[in-house]
Write an enzyme that holds these catalytic residues in place. Sequence first.
Site, short mmCIF file in Angstrom:
data_model
loop_
_atom_site.label_atom_id
_atom_site.label_comp_id
_atom_site.label_asym_id
_atom_site.label_seq_id
_atom_site.Cartn_x
_atom_site.Cartn_y
_atom_site.Cartn_z
N ARG A 25 0.81 -1.22 0.00
CA ARG A 25 0.00 0.00 0.00
C ARG A 25 0.84 1.27 0.00
NH1 ARG A 25 0.21 2.46 4.79
NH2 ARG A 25 1.14 1.23 6.48
N GLU A 62 4.95 4.35 23.55
CA GLU A 62 3.86 3.82 22.72
C GLU A 62 3.04 2.79 23.48
OE1 GLU A 62 3.30 2.04 18.23
OE2 GLU A 62 4.67 1.01 19.61
N TRP A 84 4.00 7.72 15.08
CA TRP A 84 2.66 7.80 14.48
C TRP A 84 2.40 9.15 13.83
CZ3 TRP A 84 -1.03 3.96 14.01
CH2 TRP A 84 -0.78 2.77 14.70
N TYR A 132 -5.49 0.55 18.51
CA TYR A 132 -5.16 -0.35 19.61
C TYR A 132 -5.75 0.04 20.96
CZ TYR A 132 -1.66 -1.99 16.27
OH TYR A 132 -1.03 -2.48 15.16
N ARG A 180 -8.58 -20.80 29.17
CA ARG A 180 -8.04 -20.76 27.80
C ARG A 180 -8.62 -19.58 27.02
NH1 ARG A 180 -9.02 -26.35 28.68
NH2 ARG A 180 -10.99 -26.27 27.55
N CYS A 200 -1.62 -4.06 12.98
CA CYS A 200 -0.64 -5.03 12.46
C CYS A 200 -0.52 -6.20 13.42
CB CYS A 200 0.72 -4.35 12.26
SG CYS A 200 0.73 -3.11 10.96
N ARG A 268 -0.27 -9.80 11.71
CA ARG A 268 -0.59 -10.09 10.30
C ARG A 268 0.47 -9.55 9.36
NH1 ARG A 268 -2.02 -5.57 7.59
NH2 ARG A 268 -2.52 -3.78 8.89
N SER A 269 1.07 -8.38 9.71
CA SER A 269 2.01 -7.69 8.84
C SER A 269 3.20 -7.25 9.67
CB SER A 269 1.32 -6.48 8.21
OG SER A 269 2.23 -5.72 7.42
N VAL A 270 4.41 -7.59 9.20
CA VAL A 270 5.61 -7.38 10.02
C VAL A 270 6.65 -6.59 9.23
CG1 VAL A 270 7.35 -8.49 11.45
CG2 VAL A 270 5.15 -9.64 11.06
N ASP A 271 6.80 -5.31 9.57
CA ASP A 271 7.91 -4.51 9.07
C ASP A 271 9.14 -4.98 9.85
OD1 ASP A 271 9.86 -2.62 8.56
OD2 ASP A 271 8.60 -0.88 8.98
N ASN A 279 8.12 -4.40 18.35
CA ASN A 279 7.07 -5.32 18.78
C ASN A 279 7.59 -6.32 19.81
OD1 ASN A 279 6.16 -5.46 15.30
ND2 ASN A 279 5.22 -4.17 16.88
N HIS A 309 8.15 -9.12 6.17
CA HIS A 309 8.76 -8.49 5.00
C HIS A 309 9.84 -7.49 5.35
CE1 HIS A 309 5.07 -6.19 6.10
NE2 HIS A 309 5.89 -5.15 5.98
#
Length: 423
Positions: A25, A62, A84, A132, A180, A200, A268-271, A279, A309
């Site tokens: 994107r 953060e 941000w 978040y 659980r 993310c 889901r998405s990892v810079d 993270n 990625h």
Amino acid sequence: MNNIDKQYQNLLQDILDNGVEKKDRTGTGTISVFGRQIRHKMSEGFPLLTTKKMAWKTMVTELLWFLRGDTNIKFLVDNGCHIWDGDAYKNWCKYYREENNGLEPWPIDVWLERFKSDNEFAKKWGELGPIYGKQWRSWNRHNWIGGDWNLKHDLGNFKVELVDQIQNLINDLKTNPDSRRLMVNAWNVGELDQMVLPPCHYGFQVYTRELSSDERYNLLSESEKKNFIIAMRPMMSPDDKYDEVHYTIDNYYEHIPKRAISLMWNQRSVDTFLGLPFNIASYGLLLEIIAKVVNMVPDELIGNLGDVHLYSNHIEQAKKQIGRKYNHEERHELLKKAMGDFYQTAVDEQVPFGGGLSEYYDSYKIPHHSREPYKLPKLIFGKTDEFWKSLSEDISLFDHLDPVDFTVQDYQSHPTIKAPLSN
């Protein structure tokens, strides 16, 4: 021991070796792999990467912002955290162009100065939507209060309530630690289109287990161990062993935790170059905070990673952080520099008699690798035990936490590696 840096370097290499090119994107482009996992034992040290210098205060700020339930970047900016800024600025630019017939917006530095000096401007344009913090602390729940289920758009049949997932998690950990369902979710499908950026890292789960007698005994200080053994001696027969009576620790030291707690987050998405190190440390700190609040021992940190990625403009930086193996001449130069004036003395004393300098490589800790990990640091809490006990009953006290309340002791790292952020 520092396995987390090695895992991270291996993950960078994995992407370089096996990644496929993908569009994204931001228009930057990535190379990407899918489905990876990292694991870290918290007993080995706090997971703040050492193969490049990490911005500790930025990361802490953060996380505290999330825990406060905040979604406006003013708290971040006031504390010098600007990760941000670009998302809020991009949101304002879109509005500015629409309102001014495509006129080019102010540069981000001008926008940021206006943001700092104008509270009304900050209140309006610092808002990022229900990201978040909103989902963690104020998830919207629509309770059915009667009527026809088929009238899907009749909101009069629903009552909206707010769910504090962090409060619920703490309550459940205290009352049902083997559940659980110890989960917190940020992926609110009904509100994704209102967020400046969908989450993310979209959720996490915690897991607890009972500590063994030996594990609890080892949590005692040396003086507590000594006093415990003295106290137990009159109750023991000559054939008893000290490690068979640890179950009575509660009689003397009620503060010793009974359980260990682990945390697993899903992303889901990892810079991988800029984001993932944050993270790892952020969820490591979250695990430590939750453990402190419910009096448990931080155990294992696990990350489940989806699209992992590297942006195309992070490739060289990743290679630098992976590092390379030094040749003999390079290690010799490092030894010479480390030994200083003593180097020539050692050469004069050993080499003429058939000796060498090999023994000095280990004693001076000369690395084999250009980005060899250092020992992990230790996390230090600044607030009192009374504060954390109070927080377990009233989590509005999260608002009283400040980035300076958390420090890392003995943090040693390689230099910073700069890379552009893609928004």
